[in-house]
Design a protein around this motif. Structure first.
Motif, PDB file in Angstrom:
ATOM      1  N   ARG B  63      51.395  51.933  16.699  1.00  0.00           N
ATOM      2  CA  ARG B  63      52.424  52.786  16.074  1.00  0.00           C
ATOM      3  C   ARG B  63      51.957  54.234  16.001  1.00  0.00           C
ATOM      4  NH1 ARG B  63      53.857  47.825  13.305  1.00  0.00           N
ATOM      5  NH2 ARG B  63      52.274  48.086  11.713  1.00  0.00           N
ATOM      6  N   GLU B  64      50.696  54.461  15.672  1.00  0.00           N
ATOM      7  CA  GLU B  64      50.203  55.850  15.642  1.00  0.00           C
ATOM      8  C   GLU B  64      50.167  56.426  17.050  1.00  0.00           C
ATOM      9  OE1 GLU B  64      50.160  57.335  12.752  1.00  0.00           O
ATOM     10  OE2 GLU B  64      50.596  55.347  11.967  1.00  0.00           O
ATOM     11  N   ARG B  65      49.811  55.591  18.011  1.00  0.00           N
ATOM     12  CA  ARG B  65      49.801  56.066  19.402  1.00  0.00           C
ATOM     13  C   ARG B  65      51.208  56.434  19.860  1.00  0.00           C
ATOM     14  NH1 ARG B  65      44.694  54.689  21.876  1.00  0.00           N
ATOM     15  NH2 ARG B  65      45.527  55.417  23.847  1.00  0.00           N
ATOM     16  N   LEU B  66      52.190  55.661  19.408  1.00  0.00           N
ATOM     17  CA  LEU B  66      53.583  55.964  19.755  1.00  0.00           C
ATOM     18  C   LEU B  66      53.986  57.327  19.196  1.00  0.00           C
ATOM     19  CD1 LEU B  66      55.192  52.487  19.080  1.00  0.00           C
ATOM     20  CD2 LEU B  66      55.368  53.718  21.246  1.00  0.00           C
ATOM     21  N   ARG B  67      53.588  57.584  17.960  1.00  0.00           N
ATOM     22  CA  ARG B  67      53.921  58.877  17.356  1.00  0.00           C
ATOM     23  C   ARG B  67      53.271  60.020  18.139  1.00  0.00           C
ATOM     24  NH1 ARG B  67      56.273  59.688  12.526  1.00  0.00           N
ATOM     25  NH2 ARG B  67      55.110  61.609  12.218  1.00  0.00           N
ATOM     26  N   LEU B  72      54.267  63.826  17.982  1.00  0.00           N
ATOM     27  CA  LEU B  72      54.252  63.971  16.524  1.00  0.00           C
ATOM     28  C   LEU B  72      52.856  63.768  15.962  1.00  0.00           C
ATOM     29  CD1 LEU B  72      57.438  61.880  15.774  1.00  0.00           C
ATOM     30  CD2 LEU B  72      57.173  64.325  15.372  1.00  0.00           C
ATOM     31  N   PRO B  73      52.604  64.305  14.747  1.00  0.00           N
ATOM     32  CA  PRO B  73      51.302  64.048  14.122  1.00  0.00           C
ATOM     33  C   PRO B  73      51.200  62.592  13.660  1.00  0.00           C
ATOM     34  CG  PRO B  73      52.712  65.287  12.636  1.00  0.00           C
ATOM     35  CD  PRO B  73      53.446  65.187  13.929  1.00  0.00           C
ATOM     36  N   MET B  74      49.985  62.106  13.505  1.00  0.00           N
ATOM     37  CA  MET B  74      49.796  60.768  12.952  1.00  0.00           C
ATOM     38  C   MET B  74      50.208  60.787  11.483  1.00  0.00           C
ATOM     39  SD  MET B  74      46.194  59.463  14.405  1.00  0.00           S
ATOM     40  CE  MET B  74      45.332  60.709  13.505  1.00  0.00           C
ATOM     41  N   ARG B  75      50.375  59.595  10.925  1.00  0.00           N
ATOM     42  CA  ARG B  75      50.730  59.534   9.510  1.00  0.00           C
ATOM     43  C   ARG B  75      49.463  59.363   8.682  1.00  0.00           C
ATOM     44  NH1 ARG B  75      54.536  54.555   9.843  1.00  0.00           N
ATOM     45  NH2 ARG B  75      52.921  53.984  11.334  1.00  0.00           N
ATOM     46  N   LEU B 101      45.860  68.592  19.217  1.00  0.00           N
ATOM     47  CA  LEU B 101      46.293  67.805  20.367  1.00  0.00           C
ATOM     48  C   LEU B 101      45.501  66.512  20.488  1.00  0.00           C
ATOM     49  CD1 LEU B 101      46.722  70.586  23.080  1.00  0.00           C
ATOM     50  CD2 LEU B 101      48.370  69.729  21.439  1.00  0.00           C
ATOM     51  N   VAL B 102      44.224  66.570  20.147  1.00  0.00           N
ATOM     52  CA  VAL B 102      43.369  65.388  20.254  1.00  0.00           C
ATOM     53  C   VAL B 102      43.113  64.840  18.855  1.00  0.00           C
ATOM     54  CG1 VAL B 102      41.178  64.488  21.098  1.00  0.00           C
ATOM     55  CG2 VAL B 102      42.313  66.321  22.342  1.00  0.00           C
ATOM     56  N   ASN B 103      43.392  63.559  18.668  1.00  0.00           N
ATOM     57  CA  ASN B 103      43.342  62.962  17.339  1.00  0.00           C
ATOM     58  C   ASN B 103      42.533  61.676  17.326  1.00  0.00           C
ATOM     59  OD1 ASN B 103      45.814  64.404  15.730  1.00  0.00           O
ATOM     60  ND2 ASN B 103      46.205  64.247  17.927  1.00  0.00           N
ATOM     61  N   VAL B 104      41.674  61.541  16.319  1.00  0.00           N
ATOM     62  CA  VAL B 104      41.006  60.255  16.108  1.00  0.00           C
ATOM     63  C   VAL B 104      41.924  59.438  15.200  1.00  0.00           C
ATOM     64  CG1 VAL B 104      38.974  59.071  15.206  1.00  0.00           C
ATOM     65  CG2 VAL B 104      38.720  61.331  16.219  1.00  0.00           C
ATOM     66  N   ILE B 105      42.285  58.238  15.620  1.00  0.00           N
ATOM     67  CA  ILE B 105      43.060  57.348  14.759  1.00  0.00           C
ATOM     68  C   ILE B 105      42.025  56.691  13.845  1.00  0.00           C
ATOM     69  CG2 ILE B 105      44.626  55.373  14.686  1.00  0.00           C
ATOM     70  CD1 ILE B 105      45.293  56.082  17.683  1.00  0.00           C
ATOM     71  N   PRO B 106      41.958  57.113  12.571  1.00  0.00           N
ATOM     72  CA  PRO B 106      40.783  56.765  11.756  1.00  0.00           C
ATOM     73  C   PRO B 106      40.520  55.264  11.673  1.00  0.00           C
ATOM     74  CG  PRO B 106      42.185  58.339  10.610  1.00  0.00           C
ATOM     75  CD  PRO B 106      42.937  57.909  11.824  1.00  0.00           C
ATOM     76  N   PHE B 107      41.572  54.466  11.477  1.00  0.00           N
ATOM     77  CA  PHE B 107      41.319  53.036  11.307  1.00  0.00           C
ATOM     78  C   PHE B 107      41.085  52.301  12.626  1.00  0.00           C
ATOM     79  CE2 PHE B 107      45.792  54.005  11.024  1.00  0.00           C
ATOM     80  CZ  PHE B 107      46.398  53.104  11.893  1.00  0.00           C
ATOM     81  N   ALA B 108      41.203  53.010  13.748  1.00  0.00           N
ATOM     82  CA  ALA B 108      40.839  52.412  15.028  1.00  0.00           C
ATOM     83  C   ALA B 108      39.371  52.689  15.344  1.00  0.00           C
ATOM     84  CB  ALA B 108      41.720  52.956  16.144  1.00  0.00           C
ATOM     85  N   LYS B 218      48.369  63.966  22.178  1.00  0.00           N
ATOM     86  CA  LYS B 218      49.828  64.058  22.091  1.00  0.00           C
ATOM     87  C   LYS B 218      50.394  64.251  23.486  1.00  0.00           C
ATOM     88  CE  LYS B 218      49.967  65.908  17.448  1.00  0.00           C
ATOM     89  NZ  LYS B 218      49.894  67.151  16.688  1.00  0.00           N
ATOM     90  N   SER B 219      51.648  63.864  23.641  1.00  0.00           N
ATOM     91  CA  SER B 219      52.290  64.089  24.933  1.00  0.00           C
ATOM     92  C   SER B 219      53.677  64.674  24.716  1.00  0.00           C
ATOM     93  CB  SER B 219      52.382  62.794  25.735  1.00  0.00           C
ATOM     94  OG  SER B 219      53.631  62.174  25.537  1.00  0.00           O
TER      95      SER B 219
END
Lengths: 93, 292
Positions: B63-67, B72-75, B101-108, B218-219
């Motif tokens: 879901r975060e990857r979809l955002r 969009l920013p992660m939640r 632009l580059v984001n670490v998904i913290p819980f991943a 992000k894309s």
């Protein structure tokens, strides 16, 4: 010498799911296998869309001597190749 | 893992497929993004986890990857926010990417150990044990079964790694931090990777280096498709590296034709602009030389 024919669907869906990478991996692993078991030659070829993705099945689709592998990954394809290799079957007996 | 097709490549492509499919299929007059609630179930079907410890976590990451793929920013992890929050506003071709632009998904993030020197099973507890002799801080001692490195004392100089005749002492770190040339990766309070956005140059090396697919970018794929669908003139300006992007079977001609079939008015290699820049610079240089 036995010839094992590996056909890899090169349609859009399969390509996106890694079909080209399977082709590369199988071709390169087959090179190594040729030295181990010279009884078989593996030929990898891309083919036009098999139309299997249209009915909801998931690619990549690969056939090994006609036997279909769905959701193929290079290790599953290699396993199928080894099953079709007579020399490998004998060694396993 | 560049050049090897791994489950990470697959997940990334599945996420883009979901976003692209909706961009093409949706009714342009409606701003309903409920489609994306189903997406994580299509990408992660069933009840058995394939990639991580639980399907719920797998879907939450999707879901975060979809955002991110929607631009969009992660939640935030600790407050409630709808998956589709902001989607209606960002569904226009006028929307451009916001930093980061580059984001670490913290819980991943698996909170891999940072730069560490460790004794492996290869240690034979040899008589010479040069590892102890070369340590400038006496952090290496010989334990019951093998050499032991006191992590609190170790200054990570790497001398013992060099000295061991059995290659039993290894140095390893976080793949993301090791790949980062801008030294932009640090740890958050839970030991997970975090990006210092002031240092990050959005090169994407950490994305391709993370073996847990915890970093994503992000894309603008959705906005691009919307632009094409709403009749805008869209030019593709592609990097020269496109030649090697799709493997040996896809010739440059095929790629360019494909882009045009997608709806690009024209496809131009980015180097073309650089050519014009160089020509302009050369003219300017010559003109100045003549003047002086």
């Amino acid at each position: 010498m036995d010839k094992i024919i590996v056909e890899v669907c090169a349609g859009t869906h399969c390509t996106m799911m890694g079909a080209m990478n399977i082709m590369d991996a199988v071709a390169s692993l087959s090179e190594i296998r040729k030295d181990m078991e010279p009884c078989c030659e593996v030929e990898v070829r891309p083919i036009k869309c098999m139309d299997l993705c249209k009915n909801g099945s998931q690619g990549p689709f690969v056939t090994v001597n006609g036997a279909l592998v769905e959701r193929a990954e290079s290790d599953a394809v290699m396993a199928a190749i080894m099953q079709h290799c007579s020399g490998h079957r004998k060694a396993g007996e | 893992m560049r050049g090897i097709f791994t489950p990470i490549t697959k997940i990334r492509r599945q996420v883009f497929t979901e976003v692209a499919r909706y961009a093409y299929e949706r009714d342009l007059t409606q701003s309903d993004f409920n489609y994306f609630y189903e997406s994580s179930y299509r990408i992660i079907p069933g009840e058995v986890a394939q990639y991580r410890d639980s399907v719920f976590k797998e879907r939450a990451i999707i879901r975060e990857r979809l955002r991110l793929a929607m631009g969009l920013p992660m939640r935030p992890t600790d407050t409630h926010l709808s998956l589709t929050q902001g989607m209606a506003e960002s569904a226009t071709p006028n929307k451009h990417l916001d930093k980061p632009l580059v984001n670490v998904i913290p819980f991943a993030c698996e909170a891999c150990p940072t730069d560490t020197i460790k004794v492996s099973d290869n240690c034979r507890k040899c008589l010479a044990h040069p590892c102890t002799a070369v340590c400038p801080v006496k952090a290496v001692s010989i334990g019951k079964h093998a050499a032991v490195i006191d992590q609190d004392t170790c200054i990570k100089c790497g001398r013992c790694v060099q000295a061991c005749p059995y290659h039993a002492i290894e140095r390893f770190g976080r793949p993301c931090a090791e790949a980062c040339g801008a030294d932009a990766i640090f740890s958050d309070a839970l030991g997970r990777a975090e990006i210092d956005q002031d240092k990050c140059v959005a090169c994407g090396l950490c994305i391709v280096s993370c073996p847990f697919a915890a970093i994503a970018d992000k894309s603008e794929i959705f906005q691009l498709i919307t632009a094409i669908r709403t009749g805008r003139t869209v030019y593709a300006i592609i990097a020269p590296s496109f030649v090697g992007q799709f493997g040996p079977l896809a010739t440059p001609g095929k790629i360019i034709s494909g882009l045009k079939m997608l709806g690009m008015a024209r496809v131009v290699e980015v180097g073309w602009g650089a050519d014009f820049g160089s020509m302009h610079e050369a003219d300017e240089f010559l003109a100045q030389r003549k003047l002086s």
